[in-house]
Write an enzyme that holds these catalytic residues in place. Structure first.
Site, PDB file in Angstrom:
ATOM      1  N   ILE A  15       0.849  -1.204   0.000  1.00  0.00           N
ATOM      2  CA  ILE A  15       0.000   0.000   0.000  1.00  0.00           C
ATOM      3  C   ILE A  15       0.881   1.249   0.000  1.00  0.00           C
ATOM      4  O   ILE A  15       0.600   2.230  -0.692  1.00  0.00           O
ATOM      5  CB  ILE A  15      -0.967   0.012   1.206  1.00  0.00           C
ATOM      6  CG1 ILE A  15      -1.730  -1.306   1.302  1.00  0.00           C
ATOM      7  CG2 ILE A  15      -1.950   1.182   1.083  1.00  0.00           C
ATOM      8  CD1 ILE A  15      -2.580  -1.460   2.561  1.00  0.00           C
ATOM      9  N   LYS A  88       2.161  -7.802   8.994  1.00  0.00           N
ATOM     10  CA  LYS A  88       0.725  -7.857   8.657  1.00  0.00           C
ATOM     11  C   LYS A  88       0.165  -9.243   8.404  1.00  0.00           C
ATOM     12  O   LYS A  88      -0.949  -9.371   7.911  1.00  0.00           O
ATOM     13  CB  LYS A  88       0.446  -6.975   7.446  1.00  0.00           C
ATOM     14  CG  LYS A  88       1.185  -7.430   6.194  1.00  0.00           C
ATOM     15  CD  LYS A  88       0.625  -6.803   4.939  1.00  0.00           C
ATOM     16  CE  LYS A  88       1.204  -7.454   3.716  1.00  0.00           C
ATOM     17  NZ  LYS A  88       0.686  -6.970   2.464  1.00  0.00           N
ATOM     18  N   SER A 128      -7.058  -1.340  10.418  1.00  0.00           N
ATOM     19  CA  SER A 128      -7.578  -2.476   9.647  1.00  0.00           C
ATOM     20  C   SER A 128      -8.978  -2.819  10.111  1.00  0.00           C
ATOM     21  O   SER A 128      -9.320  -2.644  11.290  1.00  0.00           O
ATOM     22  CB  SER A 128      -6.649  -3.659   9.886  1.00  0.00           C
ATOM     23  OG  SER A 128      -7.270  -4.857   9.509  1.00  0.00           O
ATOM     24  N   TYR A 153      -1.890  -9.877  15.565  1.00  0.00           N
ATOM     25  CA  TYR A 153      -1.832  -8.805  14.562  1.00  0.00           C
ATOM     26  C   TYR A 153      -2.982  -7.816  14.784  1.00  0.00           C
ATOM     27  O   TYR A 153      -2.780  -6.602  14.851  1.00  0.00           O
ATOM     28  CB  TYR A 153      -1.908  -9.391  13.144  1.00  0.00           C
ATOM     29  CG  TYR A 153      -2.277  -8.380  12.102  1.00  0.00           C
ATOM     30  CD1 TYR A 153      -1.365  -7.434  11.677  1.00  0.00           C
ATOM     31  CD2 TYR A 153      -3.582  -8.326  11.576  1.00  0.00           C
ATOM     32  CE1 TYR A 153      -1.720  -6.464  10.740  1.00  0.00           C
ATOM     33  CE2 TYR A 153      -3.939  -7.369  10.648  1.00  0.00           C
ATOM     34  CZ  TYR A 153      -3.010  -6.445  10.231  1.00  0.00           C
ATOM     35  OH  TYR A 153      -3.371  -5.482   9.325  1.00  0.00           O
ATOM     36  N   LYS A 157      -3.201  -3.604  16.091  1.00  0.00           N
ATOM     37  CA  LYS A 157      -3.910  -2.482  15.450  1.00  0.00           C
ATOM     38  C   LYS A 157      -4.847  -1.814  16.456  1.00  0.00           C
ATOM     39  O   LYS A 157      -4.951  -0.588  16.497  1.00  0.00           O
ATOM     40  CB  LYS A 157      -4.666  -2.962  14.211  1.00  0.00           C
ATOM     41  CG  LYS A 157      -3.765  -3.401  13.065  1.00  0.00           C
ATOM     42  CD  LYS A 157      -2.936  -2.232  12.533  1.00  0.00           C
ATOM     43  CE  LYS A 157      -1.902  -2.657  11.507  1.00  0.00           C
ATOM     44  NZ  LYS A 157      -0.950  -1.578  11.150  1.00  0.00           N
ATOM     45  N   LEU A 205      -5.538 -13.866  -0.543  1.00  0.00           N
ATOM     46  CA  LEU A 205      -6.276 -14.497  -1.632  1.00  0.00           C
ATOM     47  C   LEU A 205      -5.773 -14.096  -3.026  1.00  0.00           C
ATOM     48  O   LEU A 205      -5.510 -14.976  -3.862  1.00  0.00           O
ATOM     49  CB  LEU A 205      -7.774 -14.159  -1.495  1.00  0.00           C
ATOM     50  CG  LEU A 205      -8.688 -14.713  -2.581  1.00  0.00           C
ATOM     51  CD1 LEU A 205      -8.672 -16.231  -2.591  1.00  0.00           C
ATOM     52  CD2 LEU A 205     -10.112 -14.201  -2.382  1.00  0.00           C
ATOM     53  N   ARG A 299     -10.199 -21.673   7.514  1.00  0.00           N
ATOM     54  CA  ARG A 299      -8.921 -21.222   8.060  1.00  0.00           C
ATOM     55  C   ARG A 299      -9.173 -20.633   9.448  1.00  0.00           C
ATOM     56  O   ARG A 299     -10.052 -19.774   9.604  1.00  0.00           O
ATOM     57  CB  ARG A 299      -8.339 -20.162   7.122  1.00  0.00           C
ATOM     58  CG  ARG A 299      -6.990 -19.619   7.531  1.00  0.00           C
ATOM     59  CD  ARG A 299      -6.389 -18.754   6.440  1.00  0.00           C
ATOM     60  NE  ARG A 299      -7.083 -17.480   6.256  1.00  0.00           N
ATOM     61  CZ  ARG A 299      -6.675 -16.508   5.446  1.00  0.00           C
ATOM     62  NH1 ARG A 299      -5.574 -16.674   4.713  1.00  0.00           N
ATOM     63  NH2 ARG A 299      -7.353 -15.393   5.324  1.00  0.00           N
TER      64      ARG A 299
HETATM   65  N1  UFG Z   1      -8.655 -17.229   1.115  1.00  0.00           N
HETATM   66  C1  UFG Z   1      -8.790 -18.468   0.535  1.00  0.00           C
HETATM   67  N2  UFG Z   1      -7.677 -19.102   0.085  1.00  0.00           N
HETATM   68  C2  UFG Z   1      -6.433 -18.563   0.177  1.00  0.00           C
HETATM   69  C3  UFG Z   1      -6.296 -17.284   0.774  1.00  0.00           C
HETATM   70  C4  UFG Z   1      -7.429 -16.655   1.244  1.00  0.00           C
HETATM   71  O1  UFG Z   1      -9.895 -18.997   0.422  1.00  0.00           O
HETATM   72  O2  UFG Z   1      -5.467 -19.204  -0.251  1.00  0.00           O
HETATM   73  C5  UFG Z   1      -9.854 -16.531   1.603  1.00  0.00           C
HETATM   74  C6  UFG Z   1      -9.834 -16.291   3.093  1.00  0.00           C
HETATM   75  O3  UFG Z   1     -10.322 -17.399   3.794  1.00  0.00           O
HETATM   76  C7  UFG Z   1     -10.720 -15.063   3.201  1.00  0.00           C
HETATM   77  C8  UFG Z   1     -10.465 -14.315   1.899  1.00  0.00           C
HETATM   78  O4  UFG Z   1      -9.898 -15.261   1.009  1.00  0.00           O
HETATM   79  O5  UFG Z   1     -12.049 -15.434   3.226  1.00  0.00           O
HETATM   80  C9  UFG Z   1      -9.514 -13.162   2.046  1.00  0.00           C
HETATM   81  O6  UFG Z   1      -8.359 -13.614   2.734  1.00  0.00           O
HETATM   82  P1  UFG Z   1      -7.014 -12.751   2.841  1.00  0.00           P
HETATM   83  O7  UFG Z   1      -6.012 -13.592   3.548  1.00  0.00           O
HETATM   84  O8  UFG Z   1      -6.643 -12.225   1.501  1.00  0.00           O
HETATM   85  O9  UFG Z   1      -7.411 -11.485   3.733  1.00  0.00           O
HETATM   86  P2  UFG Z   1      -8.179 -11.422   5.151  1.00  0.00           P
HETATM   87  O10 UFG Z   1      -9.586 -11.092   4.879  1.00  0.00           O
HETATM   88  O11 UFG Z   1      -7.855 -12.608   5.963  1.00  0.00           O
HETATM   89  O12 UFG Z   1      -7.534 -10.131   5.807  1.00  0.00           O
HETATM   90  C10 UFG Z   1      -6.586 -10.238   6.829  1.00  0.00           C
HETATM   91  C11 UFG Z   1      -6.844  -9.156   7.871  1.00  0.00           C
HETATM   92  C12 UFG Z   1      -6.443  -7.807   7.382  1.00  0.00           C
HETATM   93  C13 UFG Z   1      -5.048  -7.868   6.917  1.00  0.00           C
HETATM   94  C14 UFG Z   1      -4.942  -8.856   5.812  1.00  0.00           C
HETATM   95  C15 UFG Z   1      -3.533  -8.900   5.291  1.00  0.00           C
HETATM   96  O13 UFG Z   1      -8.205  -9.125   8.243  1.00  0.00           O
HETATM   97  O14 UFG Z   1      -6.519  -6.871   8.424  1.00  0.00           O
HETATM   98  O15 UFG Z   1      -5.311 -10.145   6.301  1.00  0.00           O
HETATM   99  O16 UFG Z   1      -2.755  -9.844   5.873  1.00  0.00           O
HETATM  100  F1  UFG Z   1      -4.627  -6.641   6.513  1.00  0.00           F
END
Ligand code: UFG
Length: 345
Positions: A15, A88, A128, A153, A157, A205, A299
């Site tokens: 970011i 993060k 966050s 984490y 925050k 993701l 997860r």
């Molecule tokens: N997901 C999958 N498969 C993957 C990765 C993620 O299905 O391989 C799903 C997760 O279960 C979730 C969604 O995709 O439902 C988003 O997951 P992310 O890991 O991309 O992001 P999060 O929503 O978990 O966000 C978290 C925290 C934020 C932080 C961010 C960055 O809530 O505050 O991770 O690490 F900034």
């Protein structure tokens, strides 16, 4: 006319690098601090290619008070700070809690001390949506009560927000702070010169999706499809990183114009919730690639669904999202293609 200098900690991060570009384009002079703990020197050349000029850069750890003091002294006329620098990774924070508290909370305390010494009175802090925990109702507004964080984490925050509110409430306080609560940033600069560059296996993701489509990963595992959501997968609010970066520019402008309260909080998302399956489908449309995926177990620590009410940021910051989910995913794919074989397996 001389540009107003803004210190950007974590300026080589995902970011941070996009915010540096938008700050410069808006007429500011960003000054970067980063120690490349989760980024790469290549980001600096990406920024230079976009802007056509180098930006001042200091390779230091924000926890190193002496080194930070030297930056403030050398730069002389800093008017504000955007503090991105932090660890993060939610999962990793449960393995290394002490490192997370030390790095994320410690660096803020050090920074606040030095800002006070040098009379720098404007701070944008990276918070966050994780501070909301598992919310009772959706969408979440800034008034939605925060709950015990699901991870160290998230706790860092919350603690940093508490520290900044306490500082603002103290008599004779002169610091003005804007807390930006990010939802899920995705995408990359349209030039594909900068973007998300996770080290090793991505936890988030979108980089996992793009690396799978690029053949670097075999398949995406969707973490659970039995949640209480329309298609059973988690719902998130995916905001284009360039839109998010621009929110920092207006936040800095607001702080320098001394509008608003001493501490203000804004959600920065799109106001839309999308499920993981919707993201996969939107990616397939945006990239023309078929994505190989499977359904795995949930997860630990995942919030079933969260998305933002962005009325406050829209009305008071003039924040706007300019990209659809598909456009954001198309930019992430363009960025992935630009990396070629650079990503480590
Ligand atoms: N997901 C999958 N498969 C993957 C990765 C993620 O299905 O391989 C799903 C997760 O279960 C979730 C969604 O995709 O439902 C988003 O997951 P992310 O890991 O991309 O992001 P999060 O929503 O978990 O966000 C978290 C925290 C934020 C932080 C961010 C960055 O809530 O505050 O991770 O690490 F900034």
């Amino acid at each position: 006319m001389e540009r107003t200098k803004i210190l950007v900690t974590g300026g080589a991060g995902y970011i941070g690098s996009h915010a540096v570009v938008e700050l410069y384009n808006a007429g500011f002079q960003p000054v970067l601090v980063d120690n490349f703990s989760n980024s790469s020197e290549k980001v600096l050349s990406g920024i230079e290619q976009i802007l056509g000029t180098k930006v001042p850069f200091h390779n230091i750890d924000c926890n190193d008070a002496e080194a930070m003091r030297a930056v403030f002294a050398e730069e002389g006329s800093l008017r504000g700070v955007i503090h991105f620098a932090a660890f993060k990774a939610v999962g990793e924070s449960t393995q290394k809690p002490l490192e997370y508290y030390q790095n994320n909370v410690g660096s803020l305390l050090t920074l606040l001390q030095i800002m006070r010494e040098f009379g720098v009175e404007a701070l944008v802090f990276s918070s966050s949506c994780t501070v909301y925990g598992i919310p009772d109702a959706l969408p979440v507004t800034e008034q939605t009560p925060t709950k015990k964080a699901n991870s160290p984490y998230g706790a860092t925050k919350q603690m940093c927000e508490d520290i900044l509110r306490d500082v603002a409430a103290a008599p004779n306080n002169t610091l003005r702070t804007i807390l930006l609560r990010y939802f899920n940033p995705i995408g990359a600069h349209p030039s594909a010169k900068i973007g998300e560059l996770p080290l090793g296996v991505p936890q988030n993701l979108i980089p996992y999706v793009t690396q799978t489509a690029a053949g670097i990963r075999e398949q995406l595992t969707i973490h659970g499809n039995t949640y209480d959501t329309p298609d059973g997968t988690n719902i998130r609010d995916y905001v284009h990183v360039v839109d998010l970066a621009k929110a920092h520019v207006v936040a800095v402008q607001r702080l320098l114009e001394a509008q608003g309260e001493a501490v203000e909080t804004f959600n920065v998302g799109t106001g839309r919730g999308n499920s993981v399956l919707e993201v996969v489908q939107a990616f397939e449309r945006a990239s023309g690639q078929k994505l190989n995926y499977t359904i795995g177990p949930p997860r630990p620590g995942d919030v079933p669904a969260i998305y933002a009410d962005v009325t406050k940021a829209t009305e008071e910051l003039g924040f706007q999202t300019t990209s659809t989910l598909e456009e954001a995913l198309a930019s992430a794919w363009k960025w992935q293609l630009s990396l070629g074989g650079e990503v480590k397996k």
